[in-house]
Design an enzyme around this catalytic site. Structure first.
Site, mmCIF file in Angstrom:
data_model
loop_
_atom_site.group_PDB
_atom_site.id
_atom_site.type_symbol
_atom_site.label_atom_id
_atom_site.label_comp_id
_atom_site.label_asym_id
_atom_site.label_seq_id
_atom_site.Cartn_x
_atom_site.Cartn_y
_atom_site.Cartn_z
ATOM 1 N N ARG A 132 -11.606 -14.631 -9.702
ATOM 2 C CA ARG A 132 -10.174 -14.858 -9.885
ATOM 3 C C ARG A 132 -9.497 -14.690 -8.532
ATOM 4 O O ARG A 132 -9.707 -13.671 -7.869
ATOM 5 C CB ARG A 132 -9.572 -13.866 -10.902
ATOM 6 C CG ARG A 132 -8.185 -14.293 -11.390
ATOM 7 C CD ARG A 132 -7.488 -13.200 -12.214
ATOM 8 N NE ARG A 132 -7.147 -12.076 -11.372
ATOM 9 C CZ ARG A 132 -7.580 -10.846 -11.610
ATOM 10 N NH1 ARG A 132 -8.401 -10.578 -12.615
ATOM 11 N NH2 ARG A 132 -7.245 -9.859 -10.794
ATOM 12 N N GLU A 148 -5.890 -11.507 -2.900
ATOM 13 C CA GLU A 148 -7.309 -11.144 -2.752
ATOM 14 C C GLU A 148 -8.181 -12.120 -3.546
ATOM 15 O O GLU A 148 -7.697 -12.891 -4.376
ATOM 16 C CB GLU A 148 -7.575 -9.730 -3.250
ATOM 17 C CG GLU A 148 -7.313 -9.569 -4.741
ATOM 18 C CD GLU A 148 -7.784 -8.220 -5.283
ATOM 19 O OE1 GLU A 148 -8.620 -7.567 -4.642
ATOM 20 O OE2 GLU A 148 -7.291 -7.836 -6.359
ATOM 21 N N ASN A 150 -11.218 -11.924 -6.159
ATOM 22 C CA ASN A 150 -11.976 -10.997 -7.021
ATOM 23 C C ASN A 150 -13.282 -11.656 -7.416
ATOM 24 O O ASN A 150 -13.278 -12.723 -8.039
ATOM 25 C CB ASN A 150 -11.179 -10.677 -8.283
ATOM 26 C CG ASN A 150 -9.937 -9.854 -7.970
ATOM 27 O OD1 ASN A 150 -10.019 -8.684 -7.635
ATOM 28 N ND2 ASN A 150 -8.787 -10.516 -8.003
ATOM 29 N N SER A 155 -10.648 -9.346 -14.863
ATOM 30 C CA SER A 155 -10.106 -9.083 -16.205
ATOM 31 C C SER A 155 -9.331 -10.274 -16.740
ATOM 32 O O SER A 155 -8.872 -11.119 -15.988
ATOM 33 C CB SER A 155 -9.135 -7.890 -16.144
ATOM 34 O OG SER A 155 -9.819 -6.747 -15.734
ATOM 35 N N LYS A 313 -12.358 -6.282 0.491
ATOM 36 C CA LYS A 313 -11.153 -6.591 1.272
ATOM 37 C C LYS A 313 -11.499 -6.686 2.764
ATOM 38 O O LYS A 313 -10.859 -7.426 3.515
ATOM 39 C CB LYS A 313 -10.124 -5.524 0.990
ATOM 40 C CG LYS A 313 -9.862 -5.515 -0.522
ATOM 41 C CD LYS A 313 -8.650 -4.868 -0.949
ATOM 42 C CE LYS A 313 -8.362 -4.986 -2.425
ATOM 43 N NZ LYS A 313 -9.419 -5.257 -3.371
ATOM 44 N N LYS A 367 -5.211 -1.111 2.418
ATOM 45 C CA LYS A 367 -6.121 -1.261 1.281
ATOM 46 C C LYS A 367 -7.501 -0.682 1.582
ATOM 47 O O LYS A 367 -8.124 -1.069 2.566
ATOM 48 C CB LYS A 367 -6.282 -2.752 0.940
ATOM 49 C CG LYS A 367 -4.977 -3.442 0.534
ATOM 50 C CD LYS A 367 -5.255 -4.850 -0.001
ATOM 51 C CE LYS A 367 -4.021 -5.432 -0.662
ATOM 52 N NZ LYS A 367 -4.303 -6.766 -1.283
ATOM 53 N N GLU A 371 -11.647 -1.684 -6.106
ATOM 54 C CA GLU A 371 -11.124 -2.608 -7.126
ATOM 55 C C GLU A 371 -10.700 -1.769 -8.335
ATOM 56 O O GLU A 371 -11.083 -0.617 -8.461
ATOM 57 C CB GLU A 371 -12.229 -3.587 -7.565
ATOM 58 C CG GLU A 371 -12.678 -4.518 -6.480
ATOM 59 C CD GLU A 371 -11.576 -5.465 -6.054
ATOM 60 O OE1 GLU A 371 -10.627 -5.672 -6.825
ATOM 61 O OE2 GLU A 371 -11.650 -5.962 -4.924
ATOM 62 N N GLY A 372 -9.921 -2.441 -9.181
ATOM 63 C CA GLY A 372 -9.603 -1.761 -10.436
ATOM 64 C C GLY A 372 -8.156 -1.314 -10.517
ATOM 65 O O GLY A 372 -7.696 -0.814 -11.516
ATOM 66 N N ARG A 454 0.439 -12.131 -13.966
ATOM 67 C CA ARG A 454 0.779 -10.737 -14.216
ATOM 68 C C ARG A 454 2.158 -10.458 -13.645
ATOM 69 O O ARG A 454 2.459 -10.877 -12.528
ATOM 70 C CB ARG A 454 -0.265 -9.819 -13.559
ATOM 71 C CG ARG A 454 -1.539 -9.700 -14.366
ATOM 72 C CD ARG A 454 -2.532 -8.844 -13.643
ATOM 73 N NE ARG A 454 -2.978 -9.500 -12.415
ATOM 74 C CZ ARG A 454 -3.503 -8.848 -11.399
ATOM 75 N NH1 ARG A 454 -3.594 -7.534 -11.432
ATOM 76 N NH2 ARG A 454 -3.899 -9.492 -10.325
HETATM 77 N N1 LIG Z 1 -11.774 -2.626 -17.804
HETATM 78 C C1 LIG Z 1 -12.236 -3.593 -16.849
HETATM 79 C C2 LIG Z 1 -11.255 -3.690 -15.701
HETATM 80 C C3 LIG Z 1 -11.870 -4.496 -14.604
HETATM 81 C C4 LIG Z 1 -10.914 -4.627 -13.444
HETATM 82 O O1 LIG Z 1 -10.117 -3.726 -13.139
HETATM 83 N N2 LIG Z 1 -10.957 -5.804 -12.804
HETATM 84 C C5 LIG Z 1 -10.120 -6.062 -11.648
HETATM 85 C C6 LIG Z 1 -10.854 -6.875 -10.612
HETATM 86 S S1 LIG Z 1 -12.213 -5.979 -10.051
HETATM 87 C C7 LIG Z 1 -8.962 -6.850 -12.159
HETATM 88 O O2 LIG Z 1 -9.150 -7.962 -12.628
HETATM 89 N N3 LIG Z 1 -7.794 -6.255 -12.071
HETATM 90 C C8 LIG Z 1 -6.623 -6.932 -12.470
HETATM 91 C C9 LIG Z 1 -6.402 -6.751 -13.951
HETATM 92 C C10 LIG Z 1 -5.273 -5.770 -14.184
HETATM 93 O O3 LIG Z 1 -4.165 -6.096 -13.732
HETATM 94 O O4 LIG Z 1 -5.538 -4.736 -14.797
HETATM 95 C C11 LIG Z 1 -12.397 -4.954 -17.535
HETATM 96 O O5 LIG Z 1 -11.413 -5.490 -17.987
HETATM 97 O O6 LIG Z 1 -13.521 -5.455 -17.539
HETATM 98 MG MG LIG Z 2 -9.124 -6.953 -7.068
#
Ligand SMILES: N[C@H](CCC(=O)N[C@@H](CS)C(=O)NCCC(=O)O)C(=O)O
Ligand SMILES: [Mg+2]
Length: 478
Positions: A132, A148, A150, A155, A313, A367, A371-372, A454
């Site tokens: 993404r 970024e 991903n 997600s 990053k 940064k 991630e997360g 988002r």
């Molecule tokens: N619980 C895990 C969460 C996985 C996760 O945090 N992914 C990162 C990219 S690494 C991401 O996409 N972050 C943006 C989504 C947001 O705004 O929360 C899942 O859903 O599998």
């Molecule tokens: Mg990310």
């Protein structure tokens, strides 16, 4: 480094409101015009009696200029191809991350697995990327700038499609009263295209009894989003998906002579990571052993350790350096298209930039390789951390990068959390999904695969939905 913002000392959002008044796209609807009864009707209903909680959403889509939507879609397959090519350059990855390795133990462990695979000359003929690419519209320069790339655990390919469908449905019923045509909300194909790409990877693996294994966190909160993909794999492709934590893989897993990964007695064709992107997912050596077991197997990894590292990053910042894209891509036009999306990106070795960031920390984001959500450093904390690192000595520098802070246009929206709606001033981040599947020299899939919008209140630095800051939204093209 031509960002006008750095040269002026105004906090763009606090300016006389010019950018809030003269924006080129007049908002199509004014939230103050709606009375509570109408919004309740839109929202239709309250919380279900059970413990389940709906994902936070915006009630109506957010305007997004079609020209930038097209640009974000157009560069998606080029970014996916770039990731694949960078991932094959083991030396570039190891060299670029060699100092980060000293400063960041998590990245260091990933690099160890990667160099182990390089030593074994491990080949990944079948490569599946479910990426993404996130962007914000920088209002000052009127440009689409990438936040970024991903490459692991992206997600919301499930929920984002649902939110687009919700908005289209609402606008079919109320669009004329609001003044938006439901046709202006792009169809969101994220779930189907990701499931199809995964199914094609399973086919390439060519073992009809094998399963897809989703690597999940023990207390996963976003499991319904993951579920959509697993259920579509079953319904549409008759492929079984199992859910395992890394600890379970270590306990129940083994790799056979021919490289087949067996977990809980089942052969695994595809390993789809929805965990494994943060140190918290590796609380013990068991998880690292599981990661190694998966990597050394013949299963199709999504992502491979090389894809995972390519999405850091630090690599994003290295790729933004002059002349680096030319090492991986041939087409001059493609290179120019990617460069056009790059925000300012620097390592902390750039003294001039560090000096500017200490003077004007609000115009940068610092940064770590994480991630997360919830990991980035903003505002005065940028200055404090830069000064801290200077005191501690330069080795810590390479755990971070500095990035130009982007200020998108603020818009009004209704956010719905726990069944209640709130009118908010918000800014948004568009994520475009890209599916990529290759087997040796044959590119089987490389396409833009839906989107995630988002939206967060404009005063919030962080925008992560799972992290509790943003809401799931969609776009209407204007
Ligand atoms: N619980 C895990 C969460 C996985 C996760 O945090 N992914 C990162 C990219 S690494 C991401 O996409 N972050 C943006 C989504 C947001 O705004 O929360 C899942 O859903 O599998
Ligand atoms: Mg990310």
């Amino acid at each position: 480094f031509q960002n006008p913002r750095i040269l002026r000392n105004q906090e763009p959002l606090l300016r006389s409101g010019r950018s809030l008044v003269m924006d080129s796209h007049k908002p199509m609807f004014d939230v103050d015009k709606f009375d509570d009864e109408f919004v309740q009707k839109l929202k239709s209903g309250n919380l279900p009696g059970v413990g389940m909680m709906h994902a936070p959403i915006s009630l109506l889509p957010t305007a997004f200029p079609e020209i930038y939507w097209n640009q974000a879609c157009d560069v998606t397959p080029i970014f996916s191809e770039l990731i694949d090519r960078v991932s094959l350059d083991g030396k570039f990855l190891q060299d670029s991350l060699s100092r980060t390795k000293k400063a960041d133990i998590f990245t260091s462990r990933l690099l160890d697995i990667h160099s182990n695979m390089l030593e074994r000359n491990k080949k990944e003929d079948i490569r599946l990327g479910l990426h993404r690419f996130d962007y914000m519209l920088d209002e000052e320069t009127n440009s689409l700038l990438q936040i970024e790339m991903n490459t692991i655990a992206c997600s919301f390919p499930g929920h984002s499609r649902l939110v687009s469908e919700l908005h289209q449905t609402l606008l079919r019923s109320y669009g004329d009263q609001i003044g938006i045509d439901s046709e202006r909300v792009p169809k969101n194909t994220s779930t189907g295209q990701f499931a199809d790409a995964m199914a094609k990877a399973w086919l390439e693996y060519n073992n009809p009894r094998a399963v897809v294994m989703v690597i999940v966190q023990a207390e996963e909160r976003n499991m319904y989003d993951q579920h959509w993909l697993s259920s579509m794999l079953k319904e549409k492709h008759n492929i079984v998906a199992i859910r395992k934590t890394l600890a379970e893989v270590e306990k129940e897993g083994s790799v056979q002579e021919d490289g087949t990964l067996i977990v809980g007695g089942k052969a695994v064709a595809v390993v789809y990571f929805r965990s494994g992107y943060t140190p918290n997912d590796h609380p013990s050596e068991s998880e690292w052993n599981a990661r190694m077991l998966i990597e050394e197997s013949s299963a199709v990894k999504c992502p491979t350790i090389a894809y995972h590292l390519t999405g850091t990053k630090k690599i994003q910042q290295e790729l933004a350096k002059p002349g680096v894209l030319e090492r991986f891509l041939d087409n001059k036009e493609d290179i120019a298209k990617l460069r056009k999306c790059f925000a300012g990106l620097w390592s902390l070795d750039d003294q001039e930039i560090v000096k500017q960031a200490i003077e004007k920390p609000g115009l940068f984001v610092m940064k770590p390789q994480r991630e997360g959500g919830g990991n980035n450093i903003y505002g005065d904390d940028v200055r404090d951390n830069l000064l801290r690192l200077q005191k501690e000595g330069v080795d810590g520098n390479s755990a971070y990068i500095l990035m130009q802070r982007i200020f998108p246009k603020v818009s009004n929206t209704f956010m719905v959390r726990e069944g209640a709606y709130h009118k908010s001033q918000a800014i948004s981040e568009l994520g475009v999904y890209g599916a990529y599947l290759r087997n040796k020299d044959k590119v089987i899939v490389n396409e833009q695969s839906g989107y995630l919008m988002r939206t967060k209140i404009s005063s919030s630095d962080e925008g992560g939905v799972a992290a509790g800051f943003g809401v799931l939204d969609s776009i209407y093209l204007n």
